[in-house]
Design a protein around this motif. Structure first.
Motif, PDB file in Angstrom:
ATOM      1  N   ILE A 137       0.860  -1.188   0.000  1.00 36.09           N
ATOM      2  CA  ILE A 137       0.000   0.000   0.000  1.00 36.09           C
ATOM      3  C   ILE A 137       0.895   1.236   0.000  1.00 36.09           C
ATOM      4  CG2 ILE A 137      -1.733   1.303   1.310  1.00 36.09           C
ATOM      5  CD1 ILE A 137      -2.563  -1.354   2.613  1.00 36.09           C
ATOM      6  N   VAL A 138       0.495   2.243  -0.762  1.00 37.16           N
ATOM      7  CA  VAL A 138       1.194   3.535  -0.769  1.00 37.16           C
ATOM      8  C   VAL A 138       0.194   4.599  -0.320  1.00 37.16           C
ATOM      9  CG1 VAL A 138       2.493   5.220  -2.124  1.00 37.16           C
ATOM     10  CG2 VAL A 138       2.666   2.771  -2.665  1.00 37.16           C
ATOM     11  N   ILE A 139       0.586   5.432   0.635  1.00 39.49           N
ATOM     12  CA  ILE A 139      -0.297   6.457   1.190  1.00 39.49           C
ATOM     13  C   ILE A 139       0.439   7.788   1.220  1.00 39.49           C
ATOM     14  CG2 ILE A 139      -1.671   7.179   3.187  1.00 39.49           C
ATOM     15  CD1 ILE A 139      -1.746   4.189   4.011  1.00 39.49           C
ATOM     16  N   GLY A 140      -0.164   8.821   0.646  1.00 35.84           N
ATOM     17  CA  GLY A 140       0.459  10.135   0.679  1.00 35.84           C
ATOM     18  C   GLY A 140      -0.176  11.085  -0.322  1.00 35.84           C
ATOM     19  N   PRO A 141       0.340  12.306  -0.406  1.00 30.35           N
ATOM     20  CA  PRO A 141      -0.152  13.276  -1.389  1.00 30.35           C
ATOM     21  C   PRO A 141       0.500  13.073  -2.747  1.00 30.35           C
ATOM     22  CG  PRO A 141       1.528  14.293  -0.024  1.00 30.35           C
ATOM     23  CD  PRO A 141       1.352  12.878   0.493  1.00 30.35           C
ATOM     24  N   TRP A 142      -0.055  13.744  -3.758  1.00 34.96           N
ATOM     25  CA  TRP A 142       0.510  13.808  -5.111  1.00 34.96           C
ATOM     26  C   TRP A 142       0.519  12.462  -5.835  1.00 34.96           C
ATOM     27  CZ3 TRP A 142       0.085  18.658  -4.580  1.00 34.96           C
ATOM     28  CH2 TRP A 142       0.590  19.324  -3.472  1.00 34.96           C
ATOM     29  N   LEU A 143      -0.394  11.574  -5.468  1.00 32.97           N
ATOM     30  CA  LEU A 143      -0.443  10.257  -6.111  1.00 32.97           C
ATOM     31  C   LEU A 143      -1.348  10.238  -7.340  1.00 32.97           C
ATOM     32  CD1 LEU A 143      -0.684   7.869  -3.009  1.00 32.97           C
ATOM     33  CD2 LEU A 143       1.364   8.545  -4.281  1.00 32.97           C
ATOM     34  N   GLN A 144      -2.021  11.350  -7.644  1.00 34.98           N
ATOM     35  CA  GLN A 144      -2.987  11.372  -8.739  1.00 34.98           C
ATOM     36  C   GLN A 144      -2.342  11.466 -10.119  1.00 34.98           C
ATOM     37  OE1 GLN A 144      -4.971  14.709  -6.466  1.00 34.98           O
ATOM     38  NE2 GLN A 144      -6.661  14.042  -7.765  1.00 34.98           N
ATOM     39  N   SER A 145      -1.056  11.705 -10.161  1.00 33.57           N
ATOM     40  CA  SER A 145      -0.374  11.903 -11.440  1.00 33.57           C
ATOM     41  C   SER A 145      -0.648  10.749 -12.403  1.00 33.57           C
ATOM     42  CB  SER A 145       1.134  12.028 -11.202  1.00 33.57           C
ATOM     43  OG  SER A 145       1.845  11.951 -12.408  1.00 33.57           O
ATOM     44  N   GLU A 146      -0.852  11.096 -13.659  1.00 30.44           N
ATOM     45  CA  GLU A 146      -1.091  10.078 -14.685  1.00 30.44           C
ATOM     46  C   GLU A 146       0.081   9.116 -14.781  1.00 30.44           C
ATOM     47  OE1 GLU A 146      -2.156   9.778 -19.469  1.00 30.44           O
ATOM     48  OE2 GLU A 146      -2.024  11.727 -18.471  1.00 30.44           O
ATOM     49  N   LYS A 147       1.288   9.617 -14.590  1.00 31.77           N
ATOM     50  CA  LYS A 147       2.474   8.765 -14.671  1.00 31.77           C
ATOM     51  C   LYS A 147       2.513   7.741 -13.539  1.00 31.77           C
ATOM     52  CE  LYS A 147       5.256  12.371 -16.907  1.00 31.77           C
ATOM     53  NZ  LYS A 147       6.439  13.261 -16.769  1.00 31.77           N
ATOM     54  N   LEU A 148       1.924   8.087 -12.398  1.00 30.30           N
ATOM     55  CA  LEU A 148       1.941   7.177 -11.253  1.00 30.30           C
ATOM     56  C   LEU A 148       0.807   6.162 -11.282  1.00 30.30           C
ATOM     57  CD1 LEU A 148       2.773   9.633  -8.330  1.00 30.30           C
ATOM     58  CD2 LEU A 148       4.306   8.018  -9.440  1.00 30.30           C
TER      59      LEU A 148
END
Length: 434
Positions: free
Chosen positions: A92-103
């Motif tokens: 699981i990954v939790i944090g801000p800025w995860l919405q990026s298309e690359k991610l």
């Protein structure tokens, strides 16, 4: 026994937070023993920069015996993906800025958790849930969020026309009534200046629909709207506070204390803040101040750093990860987490769920007021929440080193135009930080 742990953040140091010894030992064990325990099945690995998840993992591990969770600190989780070949990948990954298309390609769709009724999609603020989805596939679940606000002394509440929200125009016009000058024309009181807080300049740009968004060239914006925003803010300064120099001089003389002291001292009427900063204040300091959410046409623009949760595509313990996610996203669990934070004496160090309002609507509206009584008078209206568009993983750095410096120059009444363009600032940032 209490130990102190210093969590680091990009650009600024995270506050020192007292953490119980058991949590510190859990955290330290992650670095010493990053693999799984020989006495248990493979644990669920969480990558995050959210310090609250140390406590959350400890509670999860205590209330059930099916699986265990360990938390690995990543200063910028969004920039740590994909996992390196020589490190244990996250589940699981939790944090801000995860919405990026690359991610997005790093995460599994979570739709099946809704279809199997493990998680109730209707429990979330719908706008925030939609912000984590693409083409009806839910890649990310929102965990927490924050909102922009202005605070003021309760002694001046008669000046405030609205009970819950204020627009930029209302802030400007109300602040103007508070201004006082001596015979020499020097301000002895100044209601508010947009340039006092750089983050307010950026919030104004969001409110004015400048449309910051990630694209192939790092990020895009609406040049015309950005120019109009700068003109609006510059005219605000000229018409209400005379000049940027007058605003700066006043700030130097009177505004060297925290925002809550600035407004209670009587020097100014408003101070800009965000919900996490506001509700981290001790109860005795909140007694003398009130607040209003900043809006535009009943849109309250959510702070950019929404905390999201994603299930890693290459997760080695998907079943255990699903158990933790399902447990975390229940109302009763979050009630326990809030109570645990309070009982451990951490409530003045961290606000709410993972540093913000819970993305689960009933938790924020029904449970939070029991722990943050100031919210009883002014809960954010659910229909007003407006989340940001997808932004690049390094957005905090770009905002701080590109967008805000441009706005500071563009709103300086001593200058006709900014000395550098946004494109130049982006180029300089790319050479230095990218």
């Amino acid at each position: 026994m209490i130990l102190r742990m210093n969590w680091l953040r990009h650009n600024t140091g995270f506050r020192f937070t007292p953490v119980p010894l058991t949590l510190c030992l859990l955290f330290l064990s992650i670095w010493i023993y990053p693999g799984c325990s020989a006495s248990r099945e493979q644990p669920v690995v969480v990558w995050t920069n959210q310090q609250d998840f140390i406590s959350y993992a400890e509670l999860f591990n205590a209330v059930q015996d099916n699986t265990k969770v360990i938390v690995i600190y990543k200063q910028r989780p969004a920039e740590s993906l994909p996992a390196a070949k020589d490190e244990t990948p996250p589940d699981i990954v939790i944090g801000p800025w995860l919405q990026s298309e690359k991610l997005r390609k790093n995460f599994k769709s979570l739709n099946y958790l809704f279809s199997e009724q493990q998680i109730n999609s209707a429990a979330f603020y719908p706008q925030l849930l939609e912000a984590g989805a693409v083409k009806n596939k839910q890649y990310l679940l929102p965990v927490s969020f924050n909102l922009p606000a202005v605070i003021f002394s309760k002694e001046n509440e008669a000046l405030i026309s609205e009970n819950y929200i204020l627009s930029l125009d209302q802030i400007r016009d109300t602040a103007a009534m508070f201004n006082k000058q001596n015979k020499s024309g020097i301000y002895t009181n100044m209601g508010f200046a947009p340039r006092w807080n750089p983050d307010f300049l950026y919030t104004a740009a969001k409110i004015k629909n400048c449309k910051f968004n990630e694209n192939e060239n790092i990020f895009s914006w609406d040049p015309q709207k950005l120019s109009e925003t700068a003109d609006y803010l510059k005219q605000w300064t000229l018409s209400v506070n005379s000049s940027a120099s007058a605003e700066n001089d006043f700030a130097f003389k009177y505004l060297y204390t925290p925002g809550y002291k600035q407004v209670t001292s009587g020097a100014c009427l408003f101070s800009y803040t965000t919900s996490d900063e506001l509700f981290n204040l001790p109860a005795d300091r909140l007694q003398n101040i009130d607040y209003r959410w900043i809006h535009d046409n009943n849109n309250i623009y959510v702070e950019d750093d929404i905390v999201f949760l994603g299930l890693y595509k290459k997760a080695q313990n998907s079943d255990g990860a699903e158990q933790f996610i399902t447990w975390l996203m229940k109302e009763d669990t979050q009630r326990q987490l809030l109570e645990r934070t309070k009982s451990m004496g951490l409530s003045t160090a961290t606000f709410g769920i993972s540093g913000g309002f819970s993305a689960i609507k009933n938790v924020t509206e029904r449970i939070f007021p029991a722990y943050y009584q100031t919210l009883l008078d002014n809960l954010p209206a659910a229909d007003y929440l407006t989340p940001p568009d997808a932004l690049p993983p390094r957005w905090e750095s770009l905002k701080t080193r590109v967008v805000i410096p441009w706005l500071e120059q563009a709103t300086d009444t001593e200058k006709n135009t900014p000395s550098v363009t946004m494109e130049t600032l982006i180029s300089e940032w790319t050479k230095q930080f990218n």
